[in-house]
Design an enzyme around this catalytic site. Structure first.
Site, PDB file in Angstrom:
ATOM      1  CG  HIS A 123      -4.594 -36.056  15.443  1.00 42.46           C
ATOM      2  ND1 HIS A 123      -4.767 -37.139  15.946  1.00 42.46           N
ATOM      3  CD2 HIS A 123      -5.573 -35.741  14.377  1.00 42.46           C
ATOM      4  CE1 HIS A 123      -5.808 -37.786  15.435  1.00 42.46           C
ATOM      5  NE2 HIS A 123      -6.210 -36.930  14.315  1.00 42.46           N
TER       6      HIS A 123
ATOM      7  CE  LYS B  14       5.606  -0.695  10.191  1.00 44.80           C
ATOM      8  NZ  LYS B  14       4.809   0.376   9.101  1.00 44.80           N
TER       9      LYS B  14
ATOM     10  CE  LYS C 107      -3.545   2.325   2.729  1.00 46.77           C
ATOM     11  NZ  LYS C 107      -4.418   2.338   3.965  1.00 46.77           N
TER      12      LYS C 107
ATOM     13  N   GLY D 105      -4.885  -2.002   5.053  1.00 44.37           N
ATOM     14  CA  GLY D 105      -4.217  -3.125   4.431  1.00 44.37           C
ATOM     15  C   GLY D 105      -4.977  -4.269   4.736  1.00 44.37           C
ATOM     16  NE  ARG D 106      -6.844  -4.097  10.703  1.00 41.66           N
ATOM     17  CZ  ARG D 106      -6.367  -2.766  10.989  1.00 41.66           C
ATOM     18  NH1 ARG D 106      -4.771  -2.542  10.378  1.00 41.66           N
ATOM     19  NH2 ARG D 106      -6.594  -1.858  11.609  1.00 41.66           N
TER      20      ARG D 106
ATOM     21  CD  GLU E 151       9.018  -6.055   7.234  1.00 42.25           C
ATOM     22  OE1 GLU E 151       8.887  -4.942   6.737  1.00 42.25           O
ATOM     23  OE2 GLU E 151       8.654  -6.288   8.467  1.00 42.25           O
TER      24      GLU E 151
ATOM     25  CD  GLU F 124      -2.440  -4.638  11.308  1.00 40.04           C
ATOM     26  OE1 GLU F 124      -2.656  -4.359  10.458  1.00 40.04           O
ATOM     27  OE2 GLU F 124      -1.080  -4.757  11.512  1.00 40.04           O
TER      28      GLU F 124
HETATM   29  O1  F6P Z   1       1.946  -4.423   9.938  1.00 35.87           O
HETATM   30  C1  F6P Z   1       1.450  -3.000   9.607  1.00 35.87           C
HETATM   31  C2  F6P Z   1       1.019  -2.845   8.229  1.00 35.87           C
HETATM   32  O2  F6P Z   1       0.995  -1.550   8.006  1.00 35.87           O
HETATM   33  C3  F6P Z   1      -0.319  -3.544   7.969  1.00 35.87           C
HETATM   34  O3  F6P Z   1      -1.444  -2.994   8.584  1.00 35.87           O
HETATM   35  C4  F6P Z   1      -0.032  -3.822   6.516  1.00 35.87           C
HETATM   36  O4  F6P Z   1      -1.069  -4.606   6.089  1.00 35.87           O
HETATM   37  C5  F6P Z   1       1.202  -4.107   6.218  1.00 35.87           C
HETATM   38  O5  F6P Z   1       1.829  -3.320   7.363  1.00 35.87           O
HETATM   39  C6  F6P Z   1       1.771  -4.019   4.936  1.00 35.87           C
HETATM   40  O6  F6P Z   1       1.957  -2.590   4.586  1.00 35.87           O
HETATM   41  P1  F6P Z   1       2.013  -2.066   3.102  1.00 35.87           P
HETATM   42  O7  F6P Z   1       1.074  -2.636   2.203  1.00 35.87           O
HETATM   43  O8  F6P Z   1       2.045  -0.840   3.085  1.00 35.87           O
HETATM   44  O9  F6P Z   1       3.538  -2.555   2.763  1.00 35.87           O
END
Ligand code: F6P
Length: 545
Positions: A375, A514, A201, A258-259, A207, A344
């Site tokens: 199990h 972060k 987003k 995002g979620r 990452e 979240e």
């Molecule tokens: O974990 C925090 C967060 O902001 C989530 O809400 C989001 O889904 C994720 O990081 C990834 O963010 P982005 O889509 O901006 O890479």
């Protein structure tokens, strides 16, 4: 906008009434007695929603509980607040944003931003069909690089809809900054056959950006040439994607959390796997659930009822977690997806006015697909000291026939599907019925010790029972039913969050880690421990040694 007229749940008359009801009856409600007393209990607590039938009768509720819970929903103005979300008010007050994932699955003209939504959707689905023409595109592998909401939705949906997937495309998901995530994926790829989707987003997430650079480095080193063809982005930050060198971008908007984003361009891997028509069916299923949430009367409104029961369990019974047990291997990633969706969203400690909450919010959500969970940890669900409500998801018909299976193998798998269903039913039955010490004593237990006295042994083999569960039943796991199921969970999370008076749509809790990581990263290189606490400094020293 904040609804100034909506009181927080604990400041309502219904909350006090629920407390009284809990002390007087709720705490001691016994499901076995409740069923014996009321022959209509099963039917009375059945709810039909689009694509999802729910049996709520094995929950620790009676008609009085429901009555008070519905009063609570009314006093907390859940319906006006739901309407505010659906029409696009900025209910995410800490970021001054609307929350409009429902607009992503509404037909053109039926929700805000319809023109933008359908322009991107049409373009994305047209692109999808060009890639799915594998003879022409040459693409065989799709790698989605994203994390959190830019990963968990597609990673959950793609295996769930395996029966509908393009047989010539393999989907891979890379999320962790740990290089051990991307390495085994890259090992199986050839640049000419691979499409990378950089899904973010913000297009700034550490990452995802790191893995995007790793993918690019691999692509070039392995002799890949046409970066423009082999890298696409799904993001609200089109400029950053362009700066990364990506020419094909599908956008979305800040009002998509995002979620809650699998319905947007973040759903590109899903659409690539199942095709345009099936992706539209996924959206249509979710939209059907949106209409149910928007229109069904409160007493038959499934997301609303589930959200209310969640609050009843969390705040009155004090249950700290809920286990989700999808009896469908395709839903193996559903618990992880729901963890982000619920924890979240509702893992918050202050109300909308920033005041600390005097009551508990999000439960821990966890689980594994049935029958595997049986199990592993079901022992604790049956005989542990904590009561953990369980959510069973049963799917009546398998999709084996859609995969072209027939003959003896099909017959065998069909029998296995019946075994699967019997297992799911048996677990909810066992949790509720339990087993008395007298029953245990009367039974033969061939593997039990002969040295131990029978009563001691029977105590070990006693099940308290009266452990609550909900069963959600789908006819078949299809794009439409899965869309409805996910939207059901979204609206349930909205409901409990609105009752608690929190902002379910921000996630400040991930920021501090972060920021500290950004501080520690150069220190791990330089060894500078100035100002660090002794533990962090000590661990850093060992990691550098
Ligand atoms: O974990 C925090 C967060 O902001 C989530 O809400 C989001 O889904 C994720 O990081 C990834 O963010 P982005 O889509 O901006 O890479």
């Amino acid at each position: 906008m904040n609804d100034d007229h909506a009181p927080r749940c604990d400041k309502t008359e219904a909350w006090a009434a629920l407390q009284g009801h809990y002390e007087a009856h709720g705490r001691d409600l016994d499901l076995r007695e409740a069923f014996a007393r009321d022959a209509g209990r099963y039917d009375g607590f059945a709810v039909e929603a689009p694509e999802v039938y729910a049996d709520l009768s094995k929950n620790l509720i009676d008609t009085a509980t429901l009555h008070f819970l519905l009063d609570l929903a009314r006093e907390c103005r859940i319906e006006p607040r739901r309407d505010a979300m659906l029409r696009g008010d900025a209910i995410n007050t800490t970021e001054d944003r609307a929350v409009l994932h429902t607009a992503l699955r509404a037909p053109r003209g039926a929700a805000p931003f319809g023109e933008d939504v359908h322009r991107v959707l049409d373009a994305m689905l047209a692109y999808v069909e060009t890639v799915r023409d594998t003879a022409a595109s040459g693409i065989r592998h799709i790698v989605n690089i994203g994390i959190g909401g830019s990963d968990l939705g597609p990673q959950m949906v793609v295996p769930a809809l395996d029966a509908f997937a393009h047989p010539g495309l393999t989907l891979h998901f890379v999320s962790n900054v740990d290089g051990h995530d991307i390495t085994p994926v890259l090992r199986r790829l050839k640049p000419a056959e691979t499409l990378f989707i950089i899904a973010s987003k913000t297009f700034t997430t550490q990452e995802t950006m790191a893995n995007a650079h790793a993918a690019k480095a691999w692509f070039t080193a392995a002799g890949g040439s046409d970066t423009a063809k082999h890298f696409v982005a799904t993001t609200t930050n089109v400029d950053a994607a362009a700066a990364f060198g990506i020419k094909t971008t599908f956008g979305f908007w800040d009002w998509v959390g995002g979620r809650y984003s699998l319905w947007s361009a973040i759903g590109l891997p899903i659409a690539l796997a199942i095709g345009a028509d099936n992706f539209r069916a996924l959206l249509a299923g979710a939209h059907a659930m949106d209409l149910h949430f928007a229109r069904a009367p409160a007493a038959k409104n499934l997301p609303l009822l589930l959200g209310l029961i969640d609050v009843w369990y969390r705040n009155f019974h004090g249950f700290t977690s809920r286990s989700v047990a999808p009896y469908h291997q395709g839903l193996k990633r559903l618990p992880a997806y729901l963890q982000q969706l619920e924890m979240e969203s509702n893992g918050k400690r202050v109300d909308l006015a920033g005041e600390p909450l005097p009551f508990a919010t999000s439960p821990v959500v966890w689980g594994e697909p049935g029958t595997n969970g049986q199990h592993a940890y079901f022992q604790m669900l049956h005989q542990g000291t904590d009561v953990i409500p369980v959510e069973f998801i049963l799917v009546k018909r398998s999709t084996h026939a859609l995969n072209g299976l027939n003959g003896p193998l099909f017959e065998q798998l069909d029998r296995q599907h019946t075994m699967l269903l019997a297992n799911g039913l048996a677990q909810s039955q066992a949790l509720m019925l339990g087993k008395t010490t007298a029953q245990a004593q009367a039974e033969k237990a061939p593997t039990a010790s002969k040295a131990l006295d029978p009563l001691t042994l029977a105590h070990h083999r006693t099940f308290p029972g009266n452990r609550p569960s909900t069963t959600l039943l789908l006819e078949q796991l299809t794009p439409r039913s899965l869309g409805a199921l996910i939207a059901l969970y979204e609206h349930r999370v909205f409901t409990s969050g609105a009752l608690w008076g929190i902002n379910s749509f921000d996630q400040w809790g991930v920021e501090l880690g972060k920021a500290l990581c950004n501080d520690l990263l150069p220190r791990l290189g330089s060894g500078d421990a100035t100002g660090l606490d002794a533990s962090t400094a000590g661990l850093m020293k060992r990691l550098r040694g």
